[in-house]
Design an enzyme around this catalytic site. Sequence first.
Site, short mmCIF file in Angstrom:
data_model
loop_
_atom_site.label_atom_id
_atom_site.label_comp_id
_atom_site.label_asym_id
_atom_site.label_seq_id
_atom_site.Cartn_x
_atom_site.Cartn_y
_atom_site.Cartn_z
N GLY A 14 0.79 -1.23 0.00
CA GLY A 14 0.00 0.00 0.00
C GLY A 14 0.82 1.28 0.00
N ASN A 16 1.62 3.03 -2.60
CA ASN A 16 0.92 3.97 -3.50
C ASN A 16 -0.33 4.53 -2.82
OD1 ASN A 16 2.03 4.27 -6.40
ND2 ASN A 16 2.32 2.09 -5.94
N MET A 88 -4.01 -7.23 -7.05
CA MET A 88 -3.50 -8.32 -7.88
C MET A 88 -4.58 -9.30 -8.34
SD MET A 88 -0.61 -7.07 -8.02
CE MET A 88 0.76 -8.04 -8.57
N LYS A 89 -5.79 -8.78 -8.55
CA LYS A 89 -6.88 -9.61 -9.08
C LYS A 89 -7.46 -8.92 -10.30
CE LYS A 89 -7.44 -12.98 -6.12
NZ LYS A 89 -7.50 -14.38 -6.54
N ILE A 90 -8.16 -9.70 -11.11
CA ILE A 90 -8.78 -9.09 -12.30
C ILE A 90 -10.24 -8.79 -12.01
CG2 ILE A 90 -9.44 -9.56 -14.71
CD1 ILE A 90 -6.87 -11.24 -14.90
N LEU A 91 -10.68 -7.60 -12.38
CA LEU A 91 -12.10 -7.24 -12.20
C LEU A 91 -12.87 -7.76 -13.42
CD1 LEU A 91 -11.62 -3.56 -10.96
CD2 LEU A 91 -12.28 -5.54 -9.58
N ASN A 105 -5.47 1.80 -13.37
CA ASN A 105 -4.52 0.87 -12.75
C ASN A 105 -3.10 1.39 -12.95
OD1 ASN A 105 -3.48 -1.67 -11.69
ND2 ASN A 105 -3.01 -2.26 -13.80
N HIS A 107 0.81 0.02 -13.30
CA HIS A 107 1.55 -1.23 -13.57
C HIS A 107 3.05 -0.90 -13.68
CE1 HIS A 107 2.11 -5.34 -14.83
NE2 HIS A 107 2.91 -4.91 -15.79
C1 GAR Z 1 3.14 -1.31 -7.51
O1 GAR Z 1 4.49 -1.24 -7.88
C2 GAR Z 1 2.27 -1.54 -8.72
O2 GAR Z 1 2.81 -1.03 -9.89
C3 GAR Z 1 2.20 -3.04 -8.79
O3 GAR Z 1 2.14 -3.46 -7.46
C4 GAR Z 1 2.90 -2.56 -6.65
C5 GAR Z 1 2.13 -2.26 -5.39
O4 GAR Z 1 2.93 -1.60 -4.47
N1 GAR Z 1 1.04 -3.45 -9.53
C6 GAR Z 1 1.01 -4.51 -10.32
O5 GAR Z 1 1.97 -5.25 -10.49
C7 GAR Z 1 -0.31 -4.73 -11.03
N2 GAR Z 1 -0.19 -5.56 -12.17
P1 GAR Z 1 2.30 -0.89 -3.21
O6 GAR Z 1 1.34 -1.90 -2.55
O7 GAR Z 1 3.46 -0.56 -2.32
O8 GAR Z 1 1.57 0.33 -3.67
#
Ligand code: GAR
Length: 187
Positions: A14, A16, A88-91, A105, A107
């Site tokens: 979390g 972000n 990390m799930k698909i809607l 999203n 990525h």
């Molecule tokens: C982020 O780096 C994001 O880009 C990635 O998960 C991380 C979450 O970090 N998302 C994916 O890989 C989605 N396909 P956080 O929980 O510290 O924000």
Amino acid sequence: MVKKNACIFISGKGSNLKNLINRSRDYSFPISIKLVVSNKKKALGVLHAKKNFIPYLIINTKSQNFENYLLQDLKKRNISIICLAGYMKILSKKFLRNFGKKVINIHPSLLPKFKGLNTFSKILKHKEKKTGCTVHFVDEKLDNGKIISQRFFFIDPSDNEETLRQKTQKLEYSVFPESIIKIFQNY
Ligand code: GAR
């Protein structure tokens, strides 16, 4: 300014989410975070919701009815945008259609390169010269949909998965908020 109500979906650390919570304190930032959704009860990110008195929901994606339950909650809170921040799930297509509002999203690659999981090991394996992150609108396909913003850096020969993750996340903390600003200005 009248802020739009936002919901942030997480599955993990979390960082972000934490960054968006901080940014949303700024009166000119276009969203106010009204709900955090996690598919993992023990996700560290849930603590950021708790600390900041933001309501949170733990969802069980194995339960048949969770999408309907979630849609009702989002409607009740008048949510205008869902931000997937390490969710990390698909809607499902049905969920996206029924929500009918913006879903974005972040990525950790320069999409359309390296969709899906294990992004950093794939980047190293392919001996990429540069990498970065992408914020995009979500559609029913994985890591697909119209790109809103991207930013990159050049990969150093000494980089490994962990340093790539750190450098990418540092970019994410500016690209995600900037994309949200852009959406409410331009779309
Ligand atoms: C982020 O780096 C994001 O880009 C990635 O998960 C991380 C979450 O970090 N998302 C994916 O890989 C989605 N396909 P956080 O929980 O510290 O924000």
